[in-house]
Design an enzyme around this catalytic site. Structure first.
Site, PDB file in Angstrom:
ATOM      1  N   THR A 208      39.324  -0.458   9.412  1.00 22.62           N
ATOM      2  CA  THR A 208      38.515   0.177   8.588  1.00 22.62           C
ATOM      3  C   THR A 208      37.051  -0.548   8.317  1.00 22.62           C
ATOM      4  O   THR A 208      36.917  -1.617   8.613  1.00 22.62           O
ATOM      5  CB  THR A 208      39.092  -0.204   7.160  1.00 22.62           C
ATOM      6  OG1 THR A 208      40.676   0.448   7.292  1.00 22.62           O
ATOM      7  CG2 THR A 208      38.651   0.167   6.015  1.00 22.62           C
ATOM      8  N   ASP A 239      45.168   1.806   0.948  1.00 24.88           N
ATOM      9  CA  ASP A 239      44.440   1.463  -0.176  1.00 24.88           C
ATOM     10  C   ASP A 239      42.946   1.954  -0.230  1.00 24.88           C
ATOM     11  O   ASP A 239      42.201   2.158  -0.999  1.00 24.88           O
ATOM     12  CB  ASP A 239      44.472  -0.148  -0.249  1.00 24.88           C
ATOM     13  CG  ASP A 239      43.717  -0.678   1.190  1.00 24.88           C
ATOM     14  OD1 ASP A 239      44.162  -0.068   2.009  1.00 24.88           O
ATOM     15  OD2 ASP A 239      42.834  -1.607   1.130  1.00 24.88           O
ATOM     16  N   THR A 259      39.989  -4.573   3.388  1.00 21.91           N
ATOM     17  CA  THR A 259      40.573  -4.091   4.472  1.00 21.91           C
ATOM     18  C   THR A 259      41.778  -4.878   4.955  1.00 21.91           C
ATOM     19  O   THR A 259      42.014  -5.935   4.614  1.00 21.91           O
ATOM     20  CB  THR A 259      39.682  -4.375   5.880  1.00 21.91           C
ATOM     21  OG1 THR A 259      40.383  -4.108   7.183  1.00 21.91           O
ATOM     22  CG2 THR A 259      39.104  -5.698   5.906  1.00 21.91           C
ATOM     23  N   GLY A 260      42.799  -4.178   5.472  1.00 20.60           N
ATOM     24  CA  GLY A 260      43.954  -4.895   5.664  1.00 20.60           C
ATOM     25  C   GLY A 260      45.190  -4.073   5.484  1.00 20.60           C
ATOM     26  O   GLY A 260      45.078  -2.944   5.573  1.00 20.60           O
TER      27      GLY A 260
HETATM   28  N1  ASP Z   1      43.452  -0.854   4.832  1.00 18.20           N
HETATM   29  C1  ASP Z   1      43.665   0.340   5.800  1.00 18.20           C
HETATM   30  C2  ASP Z   1      44.879   0.895   5.370  1.00 18.20           C
HETATM   31  O1  ASP Z   1      45.846   0.449   5.064  1.00 18.20           O
HETATM   32  C3  ASP Z   1      43.739  -0.294   7.079  1.00 18.20           C
HETATM   33  C4  ASP Z   1      42.675  -1.094   7.471  1.00 18.20           C
HETATM   34  O2  ASP Z   1      42.046  -1.958   6.723  1.00 18.20           O
HETATM   35  O3  ASP Z   1      42.194  -1.065   8.659  1.00 18.20           O
HETATM   36  O4  ASP Z   1      44.835   2.235   5.406  1.00 18.20           O
END
Ligand code: ASP
Length: 343
Positions: A208, A239, A259-260
């Site tokens: 992200t 999120d 991000t996560g």
């Molecule tokens: N937070 C993002 C999601 O769960 C994924 C990411 O941070 O890469 O959609």
């Protein structure tokens, strides 16, 4: 909850110039824009130097685009949008062009943006034909009475606002396709019970993108854009488009982009948790971000990270994964980028 042992990393090494959010204001330049390209970096041993340079090049381009926008309009929201558009247009990051595939082999994109003065916000989720979802999120914020639009409705709104439409094929990239095939294969090998979809839990890319910015009037803004998680199903939304979870901005505290693992960030309202710890718990930016990350349940490989910026130009970058694509730029245009814990 498993005791959280993972090392929450304060990136002092990021960068000699990264001002820690708990430092007293010093005679230093304000940081006006921080960007991230996700906390799910490929292991350092697998990162070819040329590829690392390419990541740093795009991060720098995003920072310069945001800085330039800030120079033109003096509005933090313009810096956030400009920086994120650059990363959305690159196939390196899991957002826009480089979005991951869902279980059905489609790219469903999410994005949000928020400004910290009046706390206006806009978001789109599950869109498949908008070239730059961050601009659609901004249009929702500025040109609609709503905060979150999804799917077909979000697209109809965006195109009515003359945002650029692309064929869903635009988002097809061989690398992301391979990641999906790998995830499907691993899922099949683990032979889960029929219907027990664990979409995206095979191999988190966490790519992200996000940005937080500060303008000369002291207004903060934050934005986040993503393709979500590889192999996601059932219209899953993470999120990133959820205000308070992946994105938040409040001039009196800070602007945050996360991000996560999205489900964890939603359950813990992480972006707003940082703001609340500052506002009600009187924590410094650094304390608030570290506490919020430590409060999350631990996961093998890490749960994610965040960037945050306060109205004095203090930045904080936290993550519990091996690295995080990241960069920052100061008022005068000094750029720093990093990927791993040690630059
Ligand atoms: N937070 C993002 C999601 O769960 C994924 C990411 O941070 O890469 O959609």
């Amino acid at each position: 909850m498993t005791p959280r042992i993972h090392a929450v990393v304060l990136l002092s090494a990021f960068l000699a110039v990264t001002a820690r959010g708990d430092e007293p204001p010093a005679a230093r330049e304000r940081i006006v824009l921080v960007v991230h390209g996700g906390s799910g970096v490929r292991p350092r041993s697998e990162m070819a130097p040329a590829r690392e340079q390419e990541y740093r090049r795009v991060l720098t381009e995003a920072l310069r685009a945001g800085h330039q926008a800030l120079g033109h309009t003096s509005r933090s929201v313009d810096a956030v949008e400009a920086a994120i558009r650059v990363m959305e247009d690159s196939s390196l990051f899991n957002a826009g062009k480089g979005a991951v595939f869902n279980h059905d082999g489609r790219n469903e994109l999410d994005a949000s943006i928020m400004e910290g003065r009046e706390k206006r916000a806009g978001a789109v989720a599950n869109v498949t034909r908008i070239k730059n979802p961050i601009s659609a999120a901004r249009a929702v914020m500025e040109r609609s009475a709503h905060v979150l639009l999804i799917g077909d409705g979000a697209e109809r709104f965006a195109f009515a606002q003359h945002l650029r439409e692309v064929s869903p094929v635009y988002f097809w990239t061989p690398e992301r396709w391979e990641e999906l095939q790998k995830a499907l294969h691993e899922e099949q090998a683990a032979s889960p019970a029929p219907g027990a979809a664990k979409g995206g839990e095979t191999d988190h890319p966490f790519g992200t993108v996000g940005a937080v910015a500060l303008d000369p009037a002291g207004n903060l803004a934050a934005g986040t854009s993503t393709g979500g998680m590889t192999n996601k199903r059932y219209g899953r939304v993470g999120d990133s488009p959820i205000i308070g979870a992946g994105t938040y901005a409040d001039n009196s505290t800070c602007a945050v982009s996360c991000t996560g693992h999205g489900e964890v960030f939603i359950r813990n309202a992480v972006a707003h948790d940082i703001v609340a710890r500052m506002k009600y718990g009187k924590r410094s930016l650094g304390e608030a971000a570290r506490e919020a990350l430590r409060a999350l349940p631990s996961e093998p490989g890490g749960v994610g990270g965040m960037i945050a910026l306060d109205a004095r130009g203090n930045a904080i970058i936290e993550f519990d994964t091996e690295g995080m694509y990241r960069g920052q730029i100061t008022e005068s245009g000094a750029v720093t980028t990093a990927i791993y814990r040690e630059p």
